[in-house]
Write an enzyme that holds these catalytic residues in place. Structure first.
Site, PDB file in Angstrom:
ATOM      1  N   ASP A 138       0.820  -1.207   0.000  1.00 41.91           N
ATOM      2  CA  ASP A 138       0.000   0.000   0.000  1.00 41.91           C
ATOM      3  C   ASP A 138       0.859   1.264   0.000  1.00 41.91           C
ATOM      4  O   ASP A 138       2.024   1.232  -0.399  1.00 41.91           O
ATOM      5  CB  ASP A 138      -0.945  -0.014   1.205  1.00 41.91           C
ATOM      6  CG  ASP A 138      -2.338   0.481   0.853  1.00 41.91           C
ATOM      7  OD1 ASP A 138      -2.473   1.678   0.564  1.00 41.91           O
ATOM      8  OD2 ASP A 138      -3.283  -0.329   0.871  1.00 41.91           O
ATOM      9  N   HIS A 170      -3.945   5.911   3.325  1.00 40.42           N
ATOM     10  CA  HIS A 170      -4.657   4.733   2.841  1.00 40.42           C
ATOM     11  C   HIS A 170      -4.082   3.446   3.430  1.00 40.42           C
ATOM     12  O   HIS A 170      -4.815   2.589   3.941  1.00 40.42           O
ATOM     13  CB  HIS A 170      -4.595   4.707   1.313  1.00 40.42           C
ATOM     14  CG  HIS A 170      -5.416   3.623   0.673  1.00 40.42           C
ATOM     15  ND1 HIS A 170      -4.933   2.352   0.448  1.00 40.42           N
ATOM     16  CD2 HIS A 170      -6.690   3.630   0.214  1.00 40.42           C
ATOM     17  CE1 HIS A 170      -5.878   1.625  -0.135  1.00 40.42           C
ATOM     18  NE2 HIS A 170      -6.954   2.375  -0.280  1.00 40.42           N
ATOM     19  N   ASN A 262     -13.969   0.062  -7.507  1.00 43.49           N
ATOM     20  CA  ASN A 262     -15.145   0.901  -7.309  1.00 43.49           C
ATOM     21  C   ASN A 262     -15.681   1.346  -8.650  1.00 43.49           C
ATOM     22  O   ASN A 262     -14.948   1.887  -9.477  1.00 43.49           O
ATOM     23  CB  ASN A 262     -14.790   2.125  -6.454  1.00 43.49           C
ATOM     24  CG  ASN A 262     -14.262   1.721  -5.089  1.00 43.49           C
ATOM     25  OD1 ASN A 262     -14.735   0.768  -4.495  1.00 43.49           O
ATOM     26  ND2 ASN A 262     -13.273   2.441  -4.603  1.00 43.49           N
ATOM     27  N   ALA A 274      -7.340  -8.353  -9.023  1.00 41.07           N
ATOM     28  CA  ALA A 274      -8.462  -9.104  -8.450  1.00 41.07           C
ATOM     29  C   ALA A 274      -9.094 -10.045  -9.471  1.00 41.07           C
ATOM     30  O   ALA A 274      -9.617 -11.106  -9.102  1.00 41.07           O
ATOM     31  CB  ALA A 274      -9.515  -8.142  -7.909  1.00 41.07           C
ATOM     32  N   VAL A 279      -6.591 -15.038  -7.348  1.00 41.07           N
ATOM     33  CA  VAL A 279      -6.808 -13.981  -6.348  1.00 41.07           C
ATOM     34  C   VAL A 279      -8.250 -14.006  -5.864  1.00 41.07           C
ATOM     35  O   VAL A 279      -9.177 -14.210  -6.646  1.00 41.07           O
ATOM     36  CB  VAL A 279      -6.480 -12.597  -6.961  1.00 41.07           C
ATOM     37  CG1 VAL A 279      -6.701 -11.484  -5.940  1.00 41.07           C
ATOM     38  CG2 VAL A 279      -5.040 -12.567  -7.465  1.00 41.07           C
ATOM     39  N   SER A 326     -11.337  -1.087  -1.035  1.00 44.12           N
ATOM     40  CA  SER A 326     -10.058  -1.095  -0.310  1.00 44.12           C
ATOM     41  C   SER A 326     -10.267  -1.512   1.138  1.00 44.12           C
ATOM     42  O   SER A 326      -9.457  -2.251   1.715  1.00 44.12           O
ATOM     43  CB  SER A 326      -9.418   0.302  -0.332  1.00 44.12           C
ATOM     44  OG  SER A 326      -8.798   0.579  -1.553  1.00 44.12           O
TER      45      SER A 326
END
Length: 774
Positions: A138, A170, A262, A274, A279, A326
């Site tokens: 991150d 974040h 998103n 993803a 994953v 997230s």
């Protein structure tokens, strides 16, 4: 005499330079690299990675992986093809941008998310994630007093941008959801894990980074023997190198969990990594266990988790609410850590299966595009027959809408999905600011767009990189409209929106040509450079290389010197079908040529693409610049000549643009050469046509002269030559000298001709201005 000596030395120097350098470079340096744009690329080698010191000194920011033969680097746009021609290079992809996946909402209560997934049940059972090694990739990790890290790493170096520097907050927020200390206000799901913070975002770039940085973070996590890798980030197009790294992690028993993204007007498809099958893709739900309106709808969604109004740690030492997929990811990672603590002898794949089996099914029966298999849970679900015993007395009228994806977020507080566990009976759930409040909330964070640059720099050199900002902070969120319809309708509407957007993103049927204003070039992340394999003298392409190219992209098949003898490419019917379905254009790239073939020019069935030296007799071949090549597309044994879409041909010959050479096409009917192209890009001459034929490069003046001589020979009468006077040798000498000075003559190179002109000019200058009469 002094001037004559100096002139002689200068003339000799110019002559020597002319034998080494093109005439255009005698008096000026080539400053292309000073002005040329750079591009970020990822180079996948076959086996051995070259030493960084041996690479072109123009290449910058070179990073070499240890676990896979991969290098990331910044190179001049013109060097991409040069790199692809190296024998050891397997594939080149664009180092696209990666972004965090979060939006912003107001917070409601502190621990509703923990209660929803069963964190407290795990703690009562004595499981807190002990001996589980978790790496979070991150933006950085602030040393908040309520969390303890086992260690950390910054891919940028501790002196440049240390892992403890969280410039956006974040990473700190994500890590807090996962591992903040028990008993604190924003306690984590698995507080006793061995938590490692891996910084892959540089403070200079805010919430954006590169795929290459993500690769470096993945490599470190693998080498650090992680059990779980958390990626609350995403990027738009698949990257084969990241996929390979994740596959390597999976082969070593590492579970990778990532945000599905998103949804915005500009982003309606699931993010990578993803989307990769190795994953766990995570979507988001709100406090009422209903789909968060901007959480991505995708068939790859595997599990859902709380992703709205999540309280966690902030970089000022306090707490802050954030929302987005997230925030959903660390919930799934936390449950995975709890289960690994509980079942230490089970493999990562077994833990993954356990989570999907234990998930609370909220949508359609089984897996669906909204919730995947359902809401992640620590414990197995109570059988359905026990639920009616508790719920009729409390909410007898609310049992009818069993599917959890209908009418929850947009309705009243009392509306809860069927099959809820005890944690949904929390009295805090009736407070203002839960579901009704979320109806009026507007997602602020919209960092889902990715920088788009002309990825076909080898093909469409006229288009410059153009970043595309896709943040949309004014899109009002109205869950009521979406949830008045059943979940399958919601899914259908989303798919319709995606379908409506696809035509706008897709390129025309024509190949991306330099002179075409209508054709939009593929984005660089949609261009993949690969080195083909050789099978019985024919080039073949691996299926994985075709799959690595995104829709409307370009697959550049690069032939290095060791493959220079190959002039055919074989494609199977399945590969042709994939190319057509994804609308992927082919770029055949050699040192001497480039040939762009749009997918629309390929029909069903096996195909053979040929670009071989011509076997037919053609005129003026002795004055061509380079090889005469015949192009062809054969499908199912039938040779095709004309096609629905234009194809681009670029020939690279010595000093083509300097000498103003043109590209010509052979007309078999008239048995003559016709002009095909006189445009120049990247040092090559370009032509566009809907046909495959025989092509060659000529200097137009030389070709015109040769044609005139041929016509003169045809028209000249067959008469005997008159006797020449005694002065014939003098006339011949003058003609030879004139031919020698003629820049259009094919007897001497243009460079030498220009040198003679320089010599005579300089000599004349000394004669007239030397100060002495002759």
């Amino acid at each position: 005499m002094k001037h004559i000596k100096r002139g002689a030395v200068g003339t000799l120097l110019i002559f020597l330079l002319s034998t080494v350098l093109p005439a255009g470079q005698i008096f000026a340096e080539d400053d292309r690299t000073d002005n040329e744009d750079y591009i970020e690329i990822i180079v996948r080698y076959e086996e051995t990675v070259p030493d960084e010191a041996s690479l072109d000194p123009r290449f910058k920011n070179i990073e070499t992986m240890d676990v896979l033969p991969i290098q990331t680097m910044s190179v001049p746009v013109s060097a991409v093809k040069e790199v692809s021609l190296q024998e050891n290079v397997r594939r080149i992809t664009y180092n696209q941008e990666v972004e965090t996946s979060q939006s912003t909402y107001d917070v409601s209560i502190d621990d509703w998310n923990q209660d929803m997934i069963g964190t407290f049940d795990a703690w009562e059972d004595g499981y807190t994630g002990q001996n589980v090694n978790v790496a979070v990739l991150d933006t950085g990790f602030y040393q908040h007093p309520e969390i303890t890290y086992a260690g950390g790493y910054s891919i940028f170096g501790e002196d440049d941008d240390p892992w403890t520097n969280d410039h956006s907050g974040h990473g700190t927020h994500v890590a807090g959801i996962l591992g903040a200390e028990q008993g604190t206000r924003a306690q984590g799901i698995a507080p006793d894990i061995d938590l490692y913070g891996v910084k892959v975002y540089h403070e200079d770039n805010g919430g954006k980074t590169r795929v290459g940085n993500l690769l470096s973070g993945l490599e470190w996590a693998i080498q650090n023997e992680s059990d779980i890798i958390v990626i609350s980030s995403g990027y738009a197009e698949p990257n084969n190198e990241v996929h390979e790294m994740i596959q390597l992690a999976a082969s070593q028993g590492i579970l990778t969990i990532a945000a599905s993204g998103n949804m915005t007007e500009d982003n309606a498809s699931i993010d990578y990594p993803a989307a990769h099958p190795e994953v766990i893709a995570v979507s988001g739900v709100n406090q009422s266990q209903a789909h968060v309106s901007d959480s991505m709808l995708a068939s790859e969604n595997e599990l859902a988790a709380p992703g709205q109004n999540i309280l966690s740690l902030s970089t000022d030492g306090s707490h802050v609410p954030m929302s987005g997929t997230s925030q959903a990811v660390p919930h799934v990672a936390g449950v995975a850590a709890l289960l690994m603590d509980k079942y230490p002898n089970e493999s990562a794949s077994a833990i993954r299966q356990r989570m999907t089996d234990q998930a609370l099914d909220l949508g359609e029966t089984g897996r669906d595009v909204i919730y995947g298999y359902g809401l992640v849970q620590y414990a197995e679900q109570i059988p359905d027959e026990t639920v009616p015993e508790e719920e009729p007395t409390e909410e007898p009228s609310e049992e009818e809408p069993a599917p959890g994806d209908e009418g929850t977020a947009g309705g009243t507080d009392e509306e809860t999905p069927g099959g809820n566990t005890d944690n949904t009976d929390d009295p805090n759930e009736s407070e203002e600011g839960t579901a009704p409040e979320s109806d009026n909330e507007t997602p602020v964070e919209g960092e889902t767009g990715s920088e788009e640059i002309d990825g076909s720099q080898q093909e469409d050199s006229t288009e410059d990189p153009a970043p595309e900002e896709t943040a949309d902070e004014d899109s009002s969120e109205t869950e009521e409209t979406a949830e008045e319809e059943p979940a399958d309708n919601e899914d259908t509407e989303s798919k319709e929106e995606i379908d409506e957007d696809e035509p706008a993103d897709s390129s025309d049927d024509e190949a991306p040509a330099e002179d075409s204003e209508e054709t939009e070039a593929p984005e660089p992340q949609r261009t993949v450079w690969i080195r083909p394999s050789e099978t019985n003298g024919v080039a073949t392409i691996a299926e994985e290389d075709i799959q690595a190219v995104a829709e409307n992209g370009v697959l550049a098949v690069s032939f290095d010197a060791s493959l220079g003898h190959i002039d055919r490419i074989s494609l199977s019917s399945d590969q042709i079908q994939t190319l057509k379905e994804k609308n992927v254009a082919l770029l055949v790239a050699r040192v001497d040529l480039e040939w762009v073939i749009p997918a629309s020019n390929l029909s069903e069935g096996n195909a053979l693409l040929t670009f071989e030296p011509t076997r037919q007799a053609v005129t003026f071949e002795e004055i061509t610049k380079g090889k005469i090549l015949t192009f062809g597309i054969e499908q199912e044994g039938q040779q095709l000549a004309s096609f629905p879409s234009h194809m681009t041909y670029r020939f690279f010959t010595p000093a083509a643009e300097y000498n103003q050479d043109n590209l010509y096409q052979w007309n078999e009917t008239d048995e003559s050469w016709e002009l095909l192209g006189d445009a120049y890009t990247k040092g090559g001459v370009v032509g566009v046509t809907t046909e495959t034929s025989t092509l060659a490069v000529f200097n137009p003046e030389e070709l015109a002269s040769a044609r005139a001589d041929a016509e003169a020979e045809k028209e000249a009468p067959a008469v005997s030559e008159p006797e020449q006077p005694e002065t014939e040798p003098v006339e011949t000498e003058e003609e030879d000298e004139s031919a020698f000075l003629d820049g259009n003559s094919s007897g001497l190179p243009v460079v030498l001709s220009s040198v003679v002109v320089v010599i005579l000019s300089v000599s004349g200058g000394f004669y007239f201005f030397g100060g002495k009469a002759k």
